[in-house]
Write a protein that holds these residues in place. Structure first.
Motif, mmCIF file in Angstrom:
data_model
loop_
_atom_site.group_PDB
_atom_site.id
_atom_site.type_symbol
_atom_site.label_atom_id
_atom_site.label_comp_id
_atom_site.label_asym_id
_atom_site.label_seq_id
_atom_site.Cartn_x
_atom_site.Cartn_y
_atom_site.Cartn_z
ATOM 1 N N GLY A 1 0.814 -1.210 0.000
ATOM 2 C CA GLY A 1 0.000 0.000 0.000
ATOM 3 C C GLY A 1 0.845 1.256 0.000
ATOM 4 N N SER B 1 -11.384 -1.980 -2.645
ATOM 5 C CA SER B 1 -10.278 -2.638 -3.340
ATOM 6 C C SER B 1 -10.515 -4.135 -3.405
ATOM 7 C CB SER B 1 -8.935 -2.365 -2.638
ATOM 8 O OG SER B 1 -8.833 -3.099 -1.431
ATOM 9 N N ASP C 1 -4.334 -1.856 2.287
ATOM 10 C CA ASP C 1 -3.343 -2.941 2.365
ATOM 11 C C ASP C 1 -2.543 -2.872 3.660
ATOM 12 O OD1 ASP C 1 -2.099 -5.218 1.132
ATOM 13 O OD2 ASP C 1 -0.329 -3.980 0.745
ATOM 14 N N LEU D 1 -2.901 3.370 0.882
ATOM 15 C CA LEU D 1 -2.217 2.626 1.942
ATOM 16 C C LEU D 1 -3.208 1.838 2.791
ATOM 17 C CD1 LEU D 1 0.276 2.104 3.874
ATOM 18 C CD2 LEU D 1 -0.384 4.245 5.010
#
Length: 289
Positions: free
Chosen positions: A51, A280, A216, A213
């Protein structure tokens, strides 16, 4: 709306003037070519977090493209990145009125001095502030206990689920839902779920780049499936849906299918105003032995 909470910080950092901003800043060497020193502060085990790398490449593309906000970013992780110097090369595929699309690759050098591509990204950028306010959704924010009833890395037992660096945990504000922490006690639930309050440890509010970021940054759902060892990302696609409001985020990640040594992780990121600000999906390799 989420209960009013804040990330504890003596003097909160601001967007543009924080450790995250400094560590993801790129220097333009020439049009389309950028230099960066990948920070050891964002490592897990022996590699740089995916990330964080996405945010680094995201900043390079924001400079290279005529639009500044990432809308969709798809990354393929080719080889593990390590702290130290790296170069990013970008290319503009299309520059439209409301969206622009480009690609970027990050390179480092191996022990023999050969250039090695670490990650390749294709992304479309636009202006989040120009989006209409109309929202029609069946999605609901995750039901998380209050911050004081959740647990972070500082509350963990002395043992670590994986050996090696955990430097990134010092830069994050994570408070995980106790119902997704069975793995930390040797009693994984088997559900493949992870939920947490999320922020940066210095109190900096979220922006579109820190959302890259956030998707992840939690422990892998594989831990709750009863697996140990880290789970390297093969491909990660992020959709940024809105500029987040100030305050801590809530991140929910689920895995429904582990097969053939690979699993998917679907993430949602919600802000303090109960808006879905990022989504995501990633494909990751599960180490079964």
């Amino acid at each position: 709306m989420a209960e009013a909470t804040s990330i504890p910080a003596a003097a909160p950092a601001s967007i543009g003037d924080s450790e995250f901003d400094r560590d993801t800043a790129v220097t333009r060497r020439e049009p389309g070519v950028y230099d960066i020193e990948l920070s050891a502060g964002w490592t897990i085990i022996n590699a740089v977090n995916g990330g964080y790398l996405l945010a680094v490449l995201g900043r390079a593309l924001a400079d290279a493209l005529p639009h500044s906000d990432p809308f969709t970013v798809s990354a393929h992780y080719l080889t593990a990145s390590h702290p130290g110097p790296a170069v990013i090369r970008t290319d503009t595929a299309r520059a439209g009125r409301t969206l622009s699309t480009g690609q970027a690759s990050l390179f480092q050098y191996d022990e023999e001095g050969r250039e090695v591509e670490r990650i390749r990204v294709l992304a479309s950028y636009g202006d989040l502030d120009a989006l209409p306010d109309d929202v029609r959704t069946t999605a609901k924010p995750p039901a998380l206990p209050p911050l004081e009833q959740c647990f972070g890395p500082q509350d963990a037992p002395d043992h670590r689920p994986v050996p090696g660096s955990s430097a990134i945990s010092d830069r994050l504000f994570l408070k995980l839902d106790p119902s997704t922490l069975g793995w930390a006690l040797g009693q994984p639930s088997g559900k493949g779920e992870m939920r947490s309050w999320f922020g940066l440890a210095d109190g900096r509010d979220a922006d579109p780049f820190s959302l890259l970021l956030a998707v992840d940054a939690l422990p892998p759902t594989a831990f709750e499936l009863g697996l140990s060892g880290w789970v390297p990302t093969v491909e990660l696609t992020v959709h940024v849906r809105a500029r987040p409001a100030p305050g801590p985020l809530r991140v929910s990640i689920t895995t429904r299918n582990l097969a053939g040594g690979f699993l998917e992780e679907d993430a949602e990121v919600w802000d303090s105003e109960d808006r879905l600000v990022a989504q995501s999906r990633q494909l990751a390799r599960a180490r079964l032995s």
